[in-house]
Design a protein around this motif. Sequence first.
Motif: not given
Length: 368
Positions: A22, A26, A47, A50, A55-56, A69, A71, A80, A112
Amino acid sequence: MNPELDRLRRRPDLEAPGLVAVDAADRLILDESASVREALGAGEVCVIGDAYGALTLGAALAGAREIRVHQDALTGERALAANARDLSLADTYRSLPLAAELVSGTRVVLMRLPRSLDQLDDIAAVLAAHAAPEVTVFAGGRLKHMSLAMNEVLSRRFAHVDVTHARQKSRVLVARGPHDGADPSPRCDTHDGVTVCAYGGAFAATSIDIGTRLLLEHLPAPPSAAAAIDMACGTGVVAAVWATRHPGSRVIASDQSAIAVASARATAVANGVDDRVEVVRDDLLGARPDGSADLIALNPPFHSGAAVTDRIAPRMFADAARVLRPGGELWTVWNSSLGYRSALERTVGPTRQVARNAKFTLTASTRR
């Protein structure tokens, strides 16, 4: 900011001093969006990008639920998931591809910023096409990775793009008023008879990088009736060329990036070999059994997210060695300055130089 985020880890991605799970960007995205998120109900937060769950899980710790989410990296998804379990938040989100279901009706997006402008445009296009008309996008990053061109890309799809004050070398772009949305399609170019297709963010895009060109010039024929593996396949150029040159072969193209997997599938279709190229999303070759392959080709990456590191390739060599049968070969192309030959000798087996140009070395390592 919730101190629980300090507990986040990067695993199964690389963990080392200086590599964080992180960062300030973030935290700034979460702070800038906090007041807007307070008024939202379940399923209204999305999101994107991430890295390891900050963030999540930051949104979840503040009360958000049914978070959708996306990614790109499979290691990010797994990080995550592990971090969510550690914080007892595993039921607060679900992972989805970059498509309508991810963003349909969403009112706040935490994102991001990707370094690729084409990737940013693909994401913005999906948001503009399918998010709620009143959506607010909070897209942040580290200043050293941001450019004015990012504002311009977002402005193609959103009526208003504002810029927050910088904090701890980070900044957030806030986009509202979506318009001109579209579902992304791959960009394609042809080189020496091979069509390369790429979605935004794929390594080398629709070109063929110098290292891969050297590999293609000397690419060996797959053993008969045995599958060859294009490891860290990117846009799937090596897999497509193998299948084209050797019609009797079956090829596996593997990458942990969702963008790479989608690009490799499009490349296989464009070259008419999708019936013989199996494209899979995998961390290293984790889904492949021990001693199951005779030939692997690899052009290893040298970065983890934005961090440059020489720790990725040795992990890839070790997993390739696990998957190769005794006597099988790993063909690796690498920047000569990295000096990977000794690591290949130790991890895989006897290694010979096949070719070399001004920048890259191609070696073949035989599994002991």
